[in-house]
Motif scaffolding. Structure first.
Motif, PDB file in Angstrom:
ATOM      1  N   ASP A   1       8.676  -8.485  -7.076  1.00 61.32           N
ATOM      2  CA  ASP A   1       9.515  -7.395  -6.557  1.00 61.32           C
ATOM      3  C   ASP A   1       9.401  -7.324  -5.041  1.00 61.32           C
ATOM      4  O   ASP A   1       8.388  -7.718  -4.447  1.00 61.32           O
ATOM      5  N   THR A   2      10.462  -6.799  -4.408  1.00 67.36           N
ATOM      6  CA  THR A   2      10.482  -6.722  -2.940  1.00 67.36           C
ATOM      7  C   THR A   2      10.186  -5.302  -2.458  1.00 67.36           C
ATOM      8  O   THR A   2      10.519  -4.316  -3.131  1.00 67.36           O
ATOM      9  N   LEU A   3       9.552  -5.222  -1.283  1.00 67.81           N
ATOM     10  CA  LEU A   3       9.253  -3.949  -0.624  1.00 67.81           C
ATOM     11  C   LEU A   3       9.613  -4.102   0.849  1.00 67.81           C
ATOM     12  O   LEU A   3       9.286  -5.120   1.470  1.00 67.81           O
ATOM     13  N   LEU A   4      10.269  -3.083   1.405  1.00 69.91           N
ATOM     14  CA  LEU A   4      10.593  -3.084   2.829  1.00 69.91           C
ATOM     15  C   LEU A   4       9.686  -2.081   3.525  1.00 69.91           C
ATOM     16  O   LEU A   4       9.624  -0.908   3.133  1.00 69.91           O
ATOM     17  N   PHE A   5       8.972  -2.528   4.568  1.00 71.11           N
ATOM     18  CA  PHE A   5       8.044  -1.659   5.297  1.00 71.11           C
ATOM     19  C   PHE A   5       8.572  -1.387   6.703  1.00 71.11           C
ATOM     20  O   PHE A   5       9.192  -2.250   7.333  1.00 71.11           O
TER      21      PHE A   5
END
Length: 832
Positions: A612-616
């Motif tokens: 899964d992707t996460l944007l920080f």
């Protein structure tokens, strides 16, 4: 008839009550104190916070937050709170403290309790500091001395006794120092990377706090701020102390159960001796129901009176609790009468007495006059179905009471199953022991040794009940020592030179090398040099954080959306981590999103898996990442653990600060290092882990004392059961004594027989209790705390022989009167 017969058996019935009085006293005292605690927290919630509500953030309020605060009438006071090192000019000593820079008329409720009292009103005018009273004593400080925070030296204008927002346990590690906010910027302590907390306080007694929490809090969340009301803060505090109360209630309830087992045994013997009287009554025309009710009324009256006495003792006992627990409480507890606790005590006394007495009482219902006159041991199979219903009723009641105490179905079931298993094992061991003695009876032993074993399985023996009573009490105390040991083991600081015991926080990048050059010349190693970068989540998979916040149906944990993560980057796992899925990436790959490693709790609360992707948002710059691995982290270990770990080669140039660690061999070198670092680098916070360990041990010792105190009720209840059992079989023992004398036994031999019998019971009961606690503690360590288990020797060397000796002494003291009883007493069949 119940009253007349009860008066004739007054002493016996009082011993029955003794079993239940202690359990009721324990339950009522804790239940009443818990209610008083909740009432005090609710009544003092404004004074605990110092305001009606506050808005807090880890950064100064931005324009949007200022607009929201203006719409709410404006904050009447504010503060910035952070950990820092304080240097006391008088003696050159240093201490990690919690600095509170206050502006405005704070607090609105409650007070800053200081010595002198005027210091709370004058410290802002005089530009002085209020220093924690305990720290003042510890460092031999007086009003008029000075304390240096950062680059500013403040005169000490008063000692701080209590203040809203400073709890007892937290101040033990970092005692509070309150100074005027206007000097904070000049001190040089408000640097990038420092763990700052800004709080804006509001006085608005007419505000609808629930509406504010519902409407304003979500808007503030988008601005990385949070709204806390005095009611929500007190609810959290109440839940924290309520958990301890529930646990202690269960310990007290076990003592009550133990007393009820004693009642069941005592009533069994009591009713057996009354069977002839029942037969006479039935011959005179009394019905089954009437004879049953006579003794049911006696037991109910005993339970009611025992519940009343226990309730009175419990209400008196709770008066001592504030003295024991005051160090853990951030306020003074006012004790008042809890009517619900009184009702619980009285109802429990009657219900538990009747429920546990029903099984032997049923014998009067199913035994016919002819069977009683012949004194048949077998009361017939008709009672088996009723006995099953009685057992089911007892189990159901115990489950419902545990569910009421714990308010958790899973825990209540676990408690009931645990009690059933423990009681079953102890009961099974006692029955097995008696059968083994019967089967493999040592005929070659001496007369006294053989007779002492025979006593264990004679008619109306109390072996099972006594082993149960002794075993449960031993089980509770031994489990306490075992669990305390492995809890301390999780917090221990290893003494070898490669284990850090000094941690330096908030080290700026431009300070790092200078600090290393200060530490290493003293012969101290730099063990860790950990970079830390702060960031927030901007998007989870394909949904923005703001969108998820507005979604009332989402099950993603709220803290994930609002938390400022402090992450690090490295190329390997550390000792407190274990990879559970994915592949840990050491270095940044040449292209694609950044592969990161998440702690399992973060992955669970954010509802993400590997891939899964996460944007920080890394301090203004957006960074696309992908979950490359998930780690299991042992947060209980005394080392720096991180929720999110990046690979090397991506964050090196991001704004960051550092944590350095070293190992100081003794207190003197630690103090010298801290003094020099504070002098050169006032913004750096230094934590001596040995002080933390001392605090942890102190807290565990106090908790252990409280639990030991409750376990004492179980032991004392067991003693009452023991005394009651001996008293109930006194006539039988007198008869045995006379028969033994008739065949030539001396008083010394009879005393030896009794001593050996109780020695067997003490060793078997306490031995099984210790072994059960050893197994239970091993399971706790493995499944709950996930830590290695090294058992303490105290239960084996102190608890087991101590309880055995106690049982032996009570058994002998209660049987001395048997030796003094004349044979004529038996011939006349007098039972007084």
């Amino acid at each position: 008839m119940a009253w007349r017969d009860g008066k004739a058996s007054g002493r016996r019935l009082f011993l029955f009550m003794g079993s239940i009085i202690l359990g009721i006293a324990a339950v009522v005292s804790i239940q009443s104190f818990s209610e008083n605690l909740q009432k005090n927290i609710g009544g003092q919630s404004k004074a605990l916070m110092g305001a009606d509500f506050l808005i807090d953030s880890n950064e100064p309020a931005n324009e949007r937050v200022l607009q929201i605060m203006d719409s709410l009438g404006g904050a009447g006071a504010m503060e910035v709170k952070f950990a820092s090192m304080a240097a006391f000019v008088k003696n050159g000593q240093t201490k990690l403290v919690q600095v509170r820079g206050v502006e405005g008329n704070f607090p609105f409720y409650g007070e800053l309790e200081t010595e002198p009292a005027t210091a709370a009103l004058e410290y802002q005018e005089k530009g002085g500091a209020l220093v924690d009273a305990t720290a003042m004593i510890q460092f031999d400080l007086k009003v008029g001395d000075s304390v240096k925070l950062g680059s500013i030296t403040f005169p000490i204008v008063g000692s701080l006794i209590t203040a809203p927002g400073s709890t007892g346990i937290g101040t033990s590690v970092a005692p509070p120092i309150i100074v005027p906010f206007e000097y904070m910027e000049l001190s040089g302590l408000l640097q990038k990377g420092s763990r700052l907390e800004y709080a804006y306080y509001f006085k608005s007694p007419d505000a609808d706090l629930e509406q504010l929490d519902k409407e304003v809090d979500p808007i503030l969340d988008e601005q990385n701020a949070d709204l806390d009301t005095h009611t929500s803060t007190s609810d959290r505090l109440g839940r924290r102390y309520n958990n301890v109360g529930r646990f202690l209630n269960l310990v007290a309830f076990i003592a009550l159960l133990l007393g009820c087992v004693g009642i069941a045994s005592s009533v069994h013997i009591y009713i057996k001796e009354k069977l002839k009287a029942v037969a006479v009554l039935k011959c005179l025309g009394a019905t089954r129901k009437q004879t049953f009710l006579i003794y049911l009324l006696q037991i109910s009256g005993m339970g009611l009176l025992g519940g009343f006495i226990g309730t009175v003792i419990g209400l008196l006992l709770q008066q001592t609790f504030p003295m024991i627990l005051q160090e853990f409480l951030p306020f003074e507890v006012e004790i008042s009468t809890s009517y619900s606790a009184i009702a619980v005590g009285l109802i429990l006394g009657v219900l538990m007495s009747v429920l546990f007495a029903l099984s032997p009482l049923l014998n009067t219902w199913f035994v016919s006059p002819l069977q009683v006159l012949r004194v048949q041991e077998n009361t017939g199979v008709k009672s088996r179905k009723a006995q099953i219903w009685v057992v089911l009723a007892i189990v159901l009641f115990v489950f419902l009471f545990a569910l009421w105490l714990l308010d958790n179905l899973k825990y209540a079931l676990g408690f009931v199953v645990g009690i059933l298993v423990t009681f079953s094992i102890l009961g099974g061991v006692s029955i097995l022991f008696m059968r083994l003695v019967k089967k493999y009876f040592p005929k070659s032993w001496s007369f006294t040794s053989r007779q002492s074993l025979l006593n264990l399985f004679r008619p109306n023996n109390q072996t099972a009940v006594l082993i149960l009573a002794i075993g449960i009490g031993t089980f509770l105390i031994s489990t306490l020592y075992f669990t305390k040991d492995f809890l301390l083991a999780k917090a221990v600081v290893e003494s070898n030179e490669k284990s850090p015991n000094i941690i330096m926080f908030d080290v700026q990048t431009n300070q790092k090398q200078e600090i290393i050059n200060t530490v290493t010349p003293k012969g101290l190693p730099i063990l860790d040099n950990i970079p830390i970068v702060t960031m927030r989540m901007e998007r989870i998979k394909d949904r923005s954080v703001n969108e998820i916040r507005l979604d009332t149906t989402t099950s993603i944990n709220k803290w994930i959306l609002n938390h400022e993560f402090r992450v690090t980057y490295r190329d390997s796992l550390i000792g407190s981590e274990k990879l559970i899925s994915g592949v840990f990436t050491k270095n940044m790959p040449p292209n694609g999103p950044v592969p990161i490693s998440l702690a399992d709790n973060v992955a669970r609360d954010a509802q993400v898996v590997v891939g899964d992707t996460l944007l920080f948002n890394v301090q203004g710059m957006l960074m696309e990442t992908v979950v490359g691995s998930i780690r299991e982290v042992d947060w209980g270990r005394m080392q720096l653990n991180f929720s999110i770990v990046f690979p090397t080669g991506i964050l090196e140039n991001a704004p960051q600060f550092h944590v350095l660690t070293t190992n100081a061999p003794d207190k003197s070198s630690s103090a010298n290092l801290q003094r020099e670092l504070v002098k050169k680098f006032p913004n750096v916070s230094i934590l001596d882990l040995r002080q933390v360990i001392t605090l942890v041990e102190s807290i565990l010792d106090k908790i252990s004392w409280v639990i030991s105190f409750m376990a004492f009720f179980s032991i004392l209840t067991g003693i009452i059961v023991l005394i009651g059992s001996v008293r109930n079989s006194k006539y039988q023992r007198i008869r045995e004594s006379v028969l033994l004398r008739t065949i030539g036994a001396k008083s010394g031999q009879i005393l030896k027989i009794t001593a050996l019998e109780y020695l067997y019971l003490g060793i078997l009961g306490s031995g099984i209790g210790v072994l059960l606690s050893l197994i239970g503690s091993q399971l706790l360590a493995y499944f709950i705390f996930e830590t290695p288990f090294v058992p303490s020797w105290i239960p084996f060397l102190v608890v087991l022989p101590g309880i055995t000796l106690l049982v032996l002494m009570i058994g002998l003291s209660n049987n001395i009167s048997v030796l003094k009883s004349p044979p004529l007493q038996v011939l006349r069949k007098e039972n007084s």
